[in-house]
Design an enzyme around this catalytic site. Structure first.
Site, mmCIF file in Angstrom:
data_model
loop_
_atom_site.group_PDB
_atom_site.id
_atom_site.type_symbol
_atom_site.label_atom_id
_atom_site.label_comp_id
_atom_site.label_asym_id
_atom_site.label_seq_id
_atom_site.Cartn_x
_atom_site.Cartn_y
_atom_site.Cartn_z
ATOM 1 C CE LYS A 123 -4.018 -2.117 2.253
ATOM 2 N NZ LYS A 123 -5.237 -2.079 3.096
ATOM 3 C CG ASP A 148 -14.133 1.766 5.495
ATOM 4 O OD1 ASP A 148 -15.215 2.203 5.199
ATOM 5 O OD2 ASP A 148 -13.394 1.432 4.429
ATOM 6 C CD1 TRP A 192 -1.902 -14.861 0.475
ATOM 7 C CD2 TRP A 192 -2.291 -12.929 -0.399
ATOM 8 N NE1 TRP A 192 -2.974 -14.856 -0.248
ATOM 9 C CE2 TRP A 192 -3.201 -13.741 -0.776
ATOM 10 C CE3 TRP A 192 -2.201 -11.407 -0.832
ATOM 11 C CZ2 TRP A 192 -4.151 -13.153 -1.640
ATOM 12 C CZ3 TRP A 192 -3.204 -10.891 -1.461
ATOM 13 C CH2 TRP A 192 -4.399 -11.951 -2.124
ATOM 14 C CG LEU A 193 -3.480 -14.220 6.398
ATOM 15 C CD1 LEU A 193 -4.935 -14.121 6.941
ATOM 16 C CD2 LEU A 193 -2.757 -14.535 7.634
#
Length: 409
Positions: free
Chosen positions: A123, A289, A224-225
């Protein structure tokens, strides 16, 4: 001694026995649990600072293998993680062998594959640390530094339900573009002397790219899992409508929690208490959110609520959005372990712990001082909310014992 006197004596002894069982033995059990909570807190504080080190000791496994083995239904990583520094170092430095557009969603991100085949979500930086996001509590772009801070708060609270996150600097020209897919590469452009990209997502626009400082872009990478743990998406029962003038039921129905308690998976198992924990977590970071959440598939409600996508946090340190706590003040229940941990973090301990935990991150300082102060102030509001519940319903009804033995075998 007459029979009647014996009966009376036996009745008195029975009452004394019951009193001892309920008020003394149970209190001893509670005290033992509280002592374990305190020991767990001290262990967390002792291992708080994570120095990013380049190698793993005493193992031939890769950092990716170790992180994958950590994942169990109720934890993403265990309480004691001596390898955490090496794993985060690998996340921040390993060579990028492929770059693609991010997985589906509303915000800009990129999917990177690091040397060794590990997927991470990148990100990009959108705001400077002292930028204040005005407007609705869910307004603005994703904040990359919020992902880093949220991960460390998850460690401090003892939840261990957030995937690993670390800050990283990437060179878009030399590290990303040579290994980028055509789909990602087609979104690159130059603005002034800066390399930029806008990716593919619901709100991604060519007119609103994320730009590097020259070629170097600051961002966060989320591990990432493992694919062996497929995720299942759920609508959050306290989600917002995101439509002006239209309220969700929980926003006007104070008895809404009673209805939630009658529906699966909130009618049994740990999920409702996970929702409460998450409300506390989200309130502390200012995340309004969380309209959906993920758990592991086929869990029948036993899996943890995974704390994914925390980037709509730390936007405005002056805004304390109390509605985020609605699950807590409407249900008036909370785990004893969570309550204990929150109390240990009073009096400036939380701010100090969060600052210390993030000190060695590559993008440190991760948060501005106003955001760190805001977390401490919000903690007081959470404690006051629980106090209101215990005053109204009593501590026995509000503080729920829910300890699950966890295995990493």
């Amino acid at each position: 001694m007459k029979l009647k006197q014996r009966v009376v004596l036996l009745a008195i002894l029975l009452v004394i026995f019951i009193f001892t069982k309920v008020f003394l033995i149970d209190n001893l059990d509670t005290s033992a649990a509280n002592r374990e909570d305190q020991r767990a807190f001290h262990r967390m504080m002792a291992g708080l600072r994570v120095e990013l080190v380049p190698k793993l000791d005493h193992t031939l496994q890769s950092p990716w293998e170790i992180a994958a083995q950590w994942v169990v239904p109720r934890e993403v990583y265990p309480e004691e993680t001596p390898e955490l520094g090496a794993i985060m170092h690998a996340m921040a430095t390993k060579k990028i062998i492929k770059a693609d557009v991010g997985y589906k969603g509303t915000q800009l991100k990129a999917l990177l594959i690091l040397e060794g085949g590990q997927k991470v979500v990148f990100k990009p930086k959108r705001y400077n640390r002292d930028y204040v996001v005005e407007g609705e509590p869910y307004a603005g772009y994703d904040r990359h530094n919020a992902e880093v801070a949220a991960f460390h708060l998850d460690r401090i609270l003892g939840f261990r339900r957030a995937p690993l996150v670390v800050g990283r600097f990437v060179n878009l020209r030399t590290e990303i573009k040579p290994v980028a897919t055509e789909q990602l590469l087609s979104t690159f452009l130059t603005v002034g002397n800066n390399t930029c990209f806008y990716g593919k997502c619901y709100y991604c626009r060519e007119t609103e790219p994320a730009c590097a400082d020259g070629d170097t872009m600051e961002g966060s990478v989320t591990l990432w899992l493992p694919d062996v743990w497929p995720l299942q998406k759920h609508r959050h029962p306290w989600g917002r409508t995101y439509r002006e003038g239209k309220l969700a039921r929980w926003e006007y129905d104070e008895s809404y929690c009673d209805a939630v308690k009658k529906t699966s998976p909130y009618d049994s198992g740990p999920r409702l208490l996970d929702i409460i924990d998450t409300a506390v977590f989200d309130y502390l970071i200012g995340n309004a959110d969380r309209h959906h959440y993920e758990s592991f598939q086929d869990d029948e409600g036993a899996s943890m609520l995974i704390l994914l996508d925390n980037a709509k946090s730390f936007g405005n340190p002056s805004l304390d959005e109390r509605s985020i706590l609605a699950p807590l003040y409407q249900c008036c229940i909370i785990r004893v372990s969570t309550w204990n941990r929150l109390n240990y973090l009073k009096n400036g301990v939380l701010k100090s712990a969060l600052k210390s935990a993030m000190a060695h991150d590559p993008i440190s300082p991760v948060l501005s001082e106003p955001h760190l102060d805001a977390v401490d102030q919000r903690l007081l509001s959470v404690l006051a909310t629980v106090k209101q519940c215990t005053d109204q319903f009593g501590a026995d009804a509000v503080l729920v014992e829910d300890r699950m033995p966890l295995s990493h075998l």
